[in-house]
Enzyme design. Structure first.
Site, PDB file in Angstrom:
ATOM      1  N   GLY A  18      -4.145   6.394  -2.413  1.00 33.64           N
ATOM      2  CA  GLY A  18      -3.828   5.211  -3.225  1.00 33.64           C
ATOM      3  C   GLY A  18      -2.762   5.513  -4.251  1.00 33.64           C
ATOM      4  O   GLY A  18      -2.266   6.641  -4.345  1.00 33.64           O
ATOM      5  N   SER A  19      -2.435   4.486  -5.044  1.00 34.25           N
ATOM      6  CA  SER A  19      -1.312   4.626  -5.967  1.00 34.25           C
ATOM      7  C   SER A  19      -1.658   5.500  -7.180  1.00 34.25           C
ATOM      8  O   SER A  19      -0.751   6.081  -7.791  1.00 34.25           O
ATOM      9  CB  SER A  19      -0.834   3.244  -6.423  1.00 34.25           C
ATOM     10  OG  SER A  19      -1.904   2.519  -6.987  1.00 34.25           O
ATOM     11  N   ASP A  52      -9.807  11.195  -6.870  1.00 35.52           N
ATOM     12  CA  ASP A  52      -9.548   9.979  -6.084  1.00 35.52           C
ATOM     13  C   ASP A  52      -9.587   8.747  -6.997  1.00 35.52           C
ATOM     14  O   ASP A  52     -10.194   8.792  -8.073  1.00 35.52           O
ATOM     15  CB  ASP A  52     -10.613   9.869  -4.970  1.00 35.52           C
ATOM     16  CG  ASP A  52     -10.155   8.999  -3.806  1.00 35.52           C
ATOM     17  OD1 ASP A  52      -9.097   8.341  -3.919  1.00 35.52           O
ATOM     18  OD2 ASP A  52     -10.867   8.957  -2.788  1.00 35.52           O
ATOM     19  N   GLY A  53      -9.003   7.673  -6.549  1.00 34.18           N
ATOM     20  CA  GLY A  53      -9.020   6.419  -7.287  1.00 34.18           C
ATOM     21  C   GLY A  53     -10.233   5.582  -6.913  1.00 34.18           C
ATOM     22  O   GLY A  53     -11.107   6.014  -6.150  1.00 34.18           O
ATOM     23  N   ALA A  54     -10.282   4.360  -7.442  1.00 37.19           N
ATOM     24  CA  ALA A  54     -11.352   3.418  -7.077  1.00 37.19           C
ATOM     25  C   ALA A  54     -10.854   2.004  -7.361  1.00 37.19           C
ATOM     26  O   ALA A  54      -9.887   1.812  -8.099  1.00 37.19           O
ATOM     27  CB  ALA A  54     -12.625   3.699  -7.868  1.00 37.19           C
ATOM     28  N   GLY A 109     -11.756   1.557  -1.144  1.00 34.83           N
ATOM     29  CA  GLY A 109     -11.344   1.203   0.206  1.00 34.83           C
ATOM     30  C   GLY A 109     -10.288   0.130   0.317  1.00 34.83           C
ATOM     31  O   GLY A 109      -9.873  -0.206   1.426  1.00 34.83           O
ATOM     32  N   GLU A 131     -12.546   9.133   2.717  1.00 38.66           N
ATOM     33  CA  GLU A 131     -12.822   9.374   1.296  1.00 38.66           C
ATOM     34  C   GLU A 131     -14.309   9.666   1.079  1.00 38.66           C
ATOM     35  O   GLU A 131     -14.673  10.526   0.277  1.00 38.66           O
ATOM     36  CB  GLU A 131     -12.415   8.150   0.474  1.00 38.66           C
ATOM     37  CG  GLU A 131     -10.906   7.992   0.377  1.00 38.66           C
ATOM     38  CD  GLU A 131     -10.460   6.706  -0.278  1.00 38.66           C
ATOM     39  OE1 GLU A 131      -9.334   6.667  -0.779  1.00 38.66           O
ATOM     40  OE2 GLU A 131     -11.231   5.727  -0.279  1.00 38.66           O
TER      41      GLU A 131
HETATM   42  C1  5RP Z   1      -8.258   3.861  -0.900  1.00 41.20           C
HETATM   43  C2  5RP Z   1      -9.029   3.746  -2.151  1.00 41.20           C
HETATM   44  C3  5RP Z   1      -8.267   3.849  -3.439  1.00 41.20           C
HETATM   45  O1  5RP Z   1      -8.764   4.921  -4.145  1.00 41.20           O
HETATM   46  C4  5RP Z   1      -8.459   2.588  -4.206  1.00 41.20           C
HETATM   47  O2  5RP Z   1      -8.054   1.512  -3.380  1.00 41.20           O
HETATM   48  C5  5RP Z   1      -7.644   2.596  -5.498  1.00 41.20           C
HETATM   49  O3  5RP Z   1      -6.283   2.581  -5.191  1.00 41.20           O
HETATM   50  P1  5RP Z   1      -5.183   2.431  -6.314  1.00 41.20           P
HETATM   51  O4  5RP Z   1      -5.228   3.696  -7.100  1.00 41.20           O
HETATM   52  O5  5RP Z   1      -3.904   2.241  -5.551  1.00 41.20           O
HETATM   53  O6  5RP Z   1      -5.517   1.228  -7.149  1.00 41.20           O
HETATM   54  O7  5RP Z   1     -10.223   3.596  -2.179  1.00 41.20           O
HETATM   55  O8  5RP Z   1      -9.071   3.666   0.216  1.00 41.20           O
END
Ligand code: 5RP
Length: 228
Positions: A30-31, A85-87, A99, A107
């Site tokens: 993710g970003s 990781d992000g969320a 997701g 993940e």
């Molecule tokens: C990817 C994810 C990402 O961690 C989630 O979507 C957050 O993404 P971003 O940092 O771009 O807001 O679960 O499957």
């Protein structure tokens, strides 16, 4: 601070504080995770850190290699010290929806195999109750996916097949995703148990009791911590 600045700040803090020489590191998707992967690459170059990584998506693996990181298959590492990781949503008990980036299965597998799961978010991801801002992504087999959709909607949501350029989005695992919009998810543990017994469902984006740490970046430049 802009949203991007918040993401960068929290990602860099996580990498600076939680990654040590000799570790095996799980790379999120993710970003926000992008900035963590980038910072990891910088630390390897600048400090000569000896770390190995394992990625939660093809996209993150490619990115990591571009930044000069060593990436191994998850089955070729014995132990993952920390995953960053992000969320998409975080509730006050550190329960998560993930997701929206489409990498939820990998993940979840990497998170489950990690000693520590550090979640990095900006304050826009905080919710009182899960499901109030985002849909819940559910990865399903292509075979019979309309039947799976019907069964998902019986759980009280509107399920939309995720598309890209008017074609179904296909995950790294060759599956589809239904984004399931609930008004709110009052009992995520119960919902998870209901969803995962639907034939055709591979897994869902509820990450319950998975995060050990959540770092939250705020507009005023501060970063707060939940968990250890
Ligand atoms: C990817 C994810 C990402 O961690 C989630 O979507 C957050 O993404 P971003 O940092 O771009 O807001 O679960 O499957």
């Amino acid at each position: 601070m802009s949203n991007d600045e918040m993401k960068k700040a929290v990602a860099e803090k996580a990498v600076n504080e939680y990654v040590k020489d000799g570790m095996t590191v799980g790379l999120g998707t993710g970003s926000t995770a992008y900035y963590a992967i980038k910072r990891l690459g910088e630390r390897v170059k600048e400090e000569g850190l000896k770390i190995e990584c394992t990625a939660t998506s093809v996209r993150s693996e490619e990115l990591a290699k571009e930044f000069g990181l060593v990436v191994l298959d998850v089955d070729d590492v014995d132990h993952i010290d920390v995953t960053i990781d992000g969320a998409d949503e975080v509730d006050p008990n550190m329960q998560l929806i993930k997701g929206l980036g489409g990498a939820l299965i990998r993940e979840k597998i990497v998170a489950a195999a990690s000693e520590r799961e550090v979640i990095i978010v900006d304050e826009t991801k905080l919710v009182d109750v899960l499901g109030t801002k985002c849909p819940l992504p559910v990865e399903v087999l292509k075979f019979g996916h309309k039947k799976t959709k019907f069964a998902l909607e019986l759980q009280g949501c509107e399920a939309k097949l995720r598309t890209v350029d008017q074609q179904p989005f296909v995950t790294d695992n060759g599956n589809y995703i239904y984004d399931c919009k609930f008004d709110s998810i009052q009992n995520p543990f119960f919902l998870e148990s209901r969803i995962n017994v639907i034939p055709g469902t591979v897994d869902n984006g509820l990450f319950l009791n998975t995060a050990t740490t959540v770092l939250v970046s705020h507009k005023d430049g501060t970063i707060t911590k939940m968990g250890e």
